[in-house]
Structures are given as structure tokens and as C-alpha cells.
Design a protein around this motif. Structure first.
Motif, mmCIF file in Angstrom:
data_model
loop_
_atom_site.group_PDB
_atom_site.id
_atom_site.type_symbol
_atom_site.label_atom_id
_atom_site.label_comp_id
_atom_site.label_asym_id
_atom_site.label_seq_id
_atom_site.Cartn_x
_atom_site.Cartn_y
_atom_site.Cartn_z
ATOM 1 N N ASN A 175 0.795 -1.239 0.000
ATOM 2 C CA ASN A 175 0.000 0.000 0.000
ATOM 3 C C ASN A 175 0.828 1.290 0.000
ATOM 4 O OD1 ASN A 175 -2.389 -1.529 0.069
ATOM 5 N ND2 ASN A 175 -2.298 -1.671 2.303
ATOM 6 N N PRO A 176 1.786 1.439 -0.907
ATOM 7 C CA PRO A 176 2.468 2.740 -0.999
ATOM 8 C C PRO A 176 1.488 3.808 -1.468
ATOM 9 C CG PRO A 176 3.007 1.387 -2.904
ATOM 10 C CD PRO A 176 2.217 0.513 -1.965
ATOM 11 N N GLU A 177 1.667 5.039 -0.972
ATOM 12 C CA GLU A 177 0.758 6.126 -1.321
ATOM 13 C C GLU A 177 1.297 6.994 -2.451
ATOM 14 O OE1 GLU A 177 -0.935 8.033 2.434
ATOM 15 O OE2 GLU A 177 0.781 6.899 3.214
ATOM 16 N N ILE A 178 2.610 7.235 -2.422
ATOM 17 C CA ILE A 178 3.239 8.144 -3.386
ATOM 18 C C ILE A 178 4.389 7.428 -4.088
ATOM 19 C CG2 ILE A 178 4.323 10.399 -3.728
ATOM 20 C CD1 ILE A 178 1.600 10.682 -2.436
ATOM 21 N N GLY A 179 4.419 7.519 -5.404
ATOM 22 C CA GLY A 179 5.553 7.014 -6.163
ATOM 23 C C GLY A 179 6.481 8.162 -6.525
ATOM 24 N N ILE A 180 7.782 7.931 -6.443
ATOM 25 C CA ILE A 180 8.766 8.962 -6.760
ATOM 26 C C ILE A 180 9.815 8.365 -7.688
ATOM 27 C CG2 ILE A 180 10.510 10.547 -5.835
ATOM 28 C CD1 ILE A 180 8.979 10.560 -3.195
ATOM 29 N N VAL A 181 10.146 9.088 -8.750
ATOM 30 C CA VAL A 181 11.217 8.685 -9.666
ATOM 31 C C VAL A 181 12.346 9.703 -9.546
ATOM 32 C CG1 VAL A 181 11.866 8.202 -12.050
ATOM 33 C CG2 VAL A 181 9.546 7.662 -11.259
ATOM 34 N N VAL B 117 6.043 5.884 0.863
ATOM 35 C CA VAL B 117 6.544 6.199 -0.474
ATOM 36 C C VAL B 117 7.234 4.988 -1.082
ATOM 37 C CG1 VAL B 117 6.818 8.654 0.044
ATOM 38 C CG2 VAL B 117 8.744 7.097 0.431
ATOM 39 N N LEU B 118 7.179 4.924 -2.394
ATOM 40 C CA LEU B 118 7.902 3.921 -3.162
ATOM 41 C C LEU B 118 8.756 4.675 -4.169
ATOM 42 C CD1 LEU B 118 8.396 0.930 -3.641
ATOM 43 C CD2 LEU B 118 6.443 0.915 -5.195
ATOM 44 N N VAL B 119 10.057 4.547 -4.032
ATOM 45 C CA VAL B 119 10.983 5.388 -4.780
ATOM 46 C C VAL B 119 11.804 4.550 -5.758
ATOM 47 C CG1 VAL B 119 12.922 6.997 -4.603
ATOM 48 C CG2 VAL B 119 11.148 6.991 -2.840
ATOM 49 N N MET B 120 11.782 4.982 -7.006
ATOM 50 C CA MET B 120 12.693 4.410 -7.998
ATOM 51 C C MET B 120 13.961 5.249 -7.999
ATOM 52 S SD MET B 120 10.241 3.471 -11.267
ATOM 53 C CE MET B 120 11.693 3.064 -12.256
ATOM 54 N N ALA B 121 15.020 4.712 -7.418
ATOM 55 C CA ALA B 121 16.318 5.397 -7.421
ATOM 56 C C ALA B 121 17.047 4.984 -8.694
ATOM 57 C CB ALA B 121 17.121 5.034 -6.179
ATOM 58 N N GLY B 122 16.696 5.668 -9.772
ATOM 59 C CA GLY B 122 17.206 5.301 -11.091
ATOM 60 C C GLY B 122 16.056 4.938 -12.010
ATOM 61 N N ARG B 123 16.114 5.432 -13.238
ATOM 62 C CA ARG B 123 15.058 5.171 -14.222
ATOM 63 C C ARG B 123 15.669 4.531 -15.461
ATOM 64 N NH1 ARG B 123 14.488 10.861 -14.612
ATOM 65 N NH2 ARG B 123 12.224 10.739 -14.489
ATOM 66 N N VAL C 55 10.790 1.086 -20.609
ATOM 67 C CA VAL C 55 11.093 2.393 -20.009
ATOM 68 C C VAL C 55 10.059 2.752 -18.941
ATOM 69 C CG1 VAL C 55 11.126 4.877 -20.505
ATOM 70 C CG2 VAL C 55 12.408 3.302 -21.966
ATOM 71 N N THR C 56 8.811 2.376 -19.185
ATOM 72 C CA THR C 56 7.722 2.774 -18.288
ATOM 73 C C THR C 56 7.243 1.637 -17.386
ATOM 74 O OG1 THR C 56 6.125 2.280 -20.050
ATOM 75 C CG2 THR C 56 6.903 4.557 -19.882
ATOM 76 N N TYR C 57 7.962 0.540 -17.369
ATOM 77 C CA TYR C 57 7.543 -0.633 -16.581
ATOM 78 C C TYR C 57 7.430 -0.298 -15.090
ATOM 79 C CZ TYR C 57 7.160 -5.598 -15.345
ATOM 80 O OH TYR C 57 6.710 -6.817 -14.883
ATOM 81 N N GLY C 58 8.343 0.519 -14.603
ATOM 82 C CA GLY C 58 8.322 0.885 -13.190
ATOM 83 C C GLY C 58 7.084 1.677 -12.816
ATOM 84 N N ILE C 59 6.605 2.522 -13.726
ATOM 85 C CA ILE C 59 5.407 3.313 -13.455
ATOM 86 C C ILE C 59 4.191 2.397 -13.352
ATOM 87 C CG2 ILE C 59 3.959 5.225 -14.215
ATOM 88 C CD1 ILE C 59 6.926 5.940 -13.504
ATOM 89 N N ARG C 60 4.078 1.468 -14.279
ATOM 90 C CA ARG C 60 2.955 0.521 -14.236
ATOM 91 C C ARG C 60 3.026 -0.332 -12.972
ATOM 92 N NH1 ARG C 60 0.135 0.771 -18.865
ATOM 93 N NH2 ARG C 60 1.178 1.509 -20.755
ATOM 94 N N THR C 61 4.225 -0.713 -12.574
ATOM 95 C CA THR C 61 4.394 -1.513 -11.363
ATOM 96 C C THR C 61 3.956 -0.739 -10.126
ATOM 97 O OG1 THR C 61 6.234 -2.791 -12.309
ATOM 98 C CG2 THR C 61 6.090 -2.685 -9.899
ATOM 99 N N MET C 62 4.407 0.505 -9.994
ATOM 100 C CA MET C 62 4.031 1.305 -8.827
ATOM 101 C C MET C 62 2.526 1.548 -8.790
ATOM 102 S SD MET C 62 7.125 4.021 -8.119
ATOM 103 C CE MET C 62 7.065 4.893 -9.677
ATOM 104 N N HIS C 63 1.919 1.769 -9.958
ATOM 105 C CA HIS C 63 0.470 1.946 -10.023
ATOM 106 C C HIS C 63 -0.243 0.684 -9.564
ATOM 107 C CE1 HIS C 63 -3.436 1.658 -12.189
ATOM 108 N NE2 HIS C 63 -3.571 2.890 -11.736
#
Length: 282
Positions: free
Chosen positions: A31-37, A85-91, A103-111
Motif C-alpha cells: 500500500n504505498p501512497e506516493i511514487g517517486i522517480v 513512499v515507493l521510490v525508484m532510485a534510477g530510471r 522504459v515505463t515498466y516501473g510506473i505501471r508496477t508502482m500503479h
């Protein structure tokens, strides 16, 4: 036969996302609330997080791997400013050889894991000559010059509306909050249009002139694919660029990547204030 192949590919995409999600939940990311890249030279925000889990991308099923030296390649879960928060340290970038799904796999995963808002940072070059190295720019619009869309593949409609409305790619509510916080903390925060190109080579003088004609304020090699996917997923997002070099075609100097990273790190405390404070308001 082609229809069967395409159907199989879409099932594989969904299966991969489900396996990625299951692995992360099993490892305590709940249940992360905010995703950060976090982009180039902007990794110090993680020092402000009460970290519960830190997982290398190399350990996550189906997750792409970062190849850029200044991107650490870790998924970090914890609490910042009272929010999970769920943070992608690196894109990931097209210039690393990835396609736009990757490229966008991390965004779909966090969603899929449940984030409600997405915050993005990047390093960019200043096209607007009134902006200087070390300044911050809030993205209000963008130009997609990467030659493709992360929604342009067979079966993309299975993941949401492929005709995502880009009238307002960056959430006005979040942008307004960023502007308020910048004023409260005496941080200069420009607003402008970000042009996203493929890279990894830097632009020629002619290309910088073209970007000026197109009224871009900054140029970089990321962010826009992630924002397009966020719009498909109805995920409110905002993005801030650290301007690491000045792209004046009439007075252009050789690019020093070490200096770009150094400028990003010097500007990072301002970015950290903005990101920490906005979490209280979201």
C-alpha cells in the motif's frame, strides 16, 4: 497466426506485471501512497526516508536494469513526511536500448501496487536563456520528441485508454502546491515546457535553435514516457527538472558530464525540500 502472437504477447505483459507485483508484496511493499522517480544526480532524497525495504532492480522479476552510472538501480519503500513512499532510485531510457514498455515498466508496477500520486525528477538543459545552471523548473507542458509513444503497441487498450487526454499532462493541483511551497521556502521555481529527446548524444547548435523555435524551456532524455503512461492510468503526476547546463547555441561549450552531475547535487537540497513538503499536503 499474427492475432494469436499478439494475444500471447499481451498475456505475457500482464503476467509479468502480476509476477513483479506479487514478488514486491511478498517482500513487504504494501500500500504505498506516493511514487517517486529520481533522476540523474538526485539520489540523496533516499537519505531522508525511514526505509523499510530496499530492493535492487536486479532482484525484481522482469524489472529492467539501469545502465547509467549516476542511477543506483534500487526500489526503496518507507516513510517520508508521514507518507508511505515507493521510490525508484534510477530510471530507464530509450538510449539504453529499452523499448517504451520497458522504459515505463516501473510506473505501471508502482500503479499496480497502489500509489495515488507520482512525483518525477530529472536533470535537463536550459533552453530558455533566462534560466541558469542550478535552477529548478516545474514542468507545465512537454514536447514528445522521442519518436514514439508508450501507448502505441498491440493490445495497449488492455491497460487503459490509449487515447489519453494530454490537455493537462501535469496535475494542476500538485503543481499549484509546488509553487506555494517554493514561495514559502524562498526557492526559485521556474515553470516551463520540457522537450524530451532520445539521446544519449547531446544536441547540436542547430538542434538547440530548433528547440528555441519550438518554445521549449528545457531539454532532457526522460520523463515524458512516464507521464504519458501515468495519464493512461489516471495517475496524477508532477515533475521538476534540475537545470544542469545552459544550452545557448550562440555560446555553446563542450559538455562535462561530471559537472552536470555536480550541479544536480548542489541543487538537490532545494529539490528535497520541495518533495518533502509536498508530501504533507497530498
Amino acid at each position: 497466426m499474427l492475432a494469436k502472437i499478439n494475444n500471447h504477447q499481451q498475456k505475457m505483459k500482464k503476467k509479468q506485471l502480476q509476477e513483479t507485483k506479487a514478488y514486491l508484496i511478498a517482500n513487504g511493499i504494501i500500500n504505498p501512497e506516493i511514487g517517486i522517480v529520481l533522476g540523474t544526480g538526485l539520489g540523496q532524497l533516499i537519505n531522508e526516508i525511514d526505509i523499510e525495504k530496499e530492493i535492487l532492480y536486479t532482484e525484481i522479476p522482469h524489472f529492467p536494469q539501469t545502465t547509467v552510472e549516476s542511477h543506483s538501480g534500487k526500489l526503496i519503500y518507507g516513510t517520508l513526511s508521514g507518507k508511505k513512499v515507493l521510490v525508484m532510485a534510477g530510471r530507464f531510457h530509450i538510449y539504453e536500448g529499452y523499448n517504451l514498455w520497458e522504459v515505463t515498466y516501473g510506473i505501471r508496477t508502482m500503479h499496480d501496487l497502489g500509489i495515488k500520486n507520482l512525483l518525477i525528477s530529472n536533470a535537463a538543459g536550459a533552453i530558455n536563456l533566462t534560466y541558469k545552471k542550478g535552477d529548478l523548473m516545474l514542468l507545465e507542458d512537454h514536447l514528445n520528441l522521442q519518436g514514439g509513444s508508450p501507448l502505441a503497441f498491440k493490445g495497449a487498450n488492455n491497460f487503459g485508454n490509449i487515447f489519453a487526454d494530454m490537455l493537462q499532462p501535469y496535475a494542476k493541483k500538485i503543481n499549484d502546491l509546488f509553487k506555494e511551497i517554493a514561495i514559502e521556502n524562498n526557492i526559485q521555481l521556474h515553470q516551463g515546457t520540457y522537450a524530451s529527446v532520445v539521446g544519449p548524444q547531446l544536441e547540436t547548435k542547430a538542434e538547440y535553435r530548433m528547440l528555441q523555435i519550438l518554445e521549449a524551456d528545457a531539454v532532457g532524455m526522460s520523463t515524458v514516457p512516464e507521464v504519458i503512461v501515468a495519464k493512461q492510468l489516471n495517475l496524477p503526476c508532477a515533475a521538476i527538472s534540475v537545470l544542469t547546463d545552459e544550452c545557448n547555441p550562440k555560446n555553446l561549450h563542450p559538455v562535462n558530464i561530471t559537472e552536470i552531475i555536480s550541479v544536480a547535487k548542489k541543487a538537490e537540497p532545494k529539490m528535497i525540500i520541495l518533495f518533502k513538503e509536498i508530501l504533507y499536503k497530498l
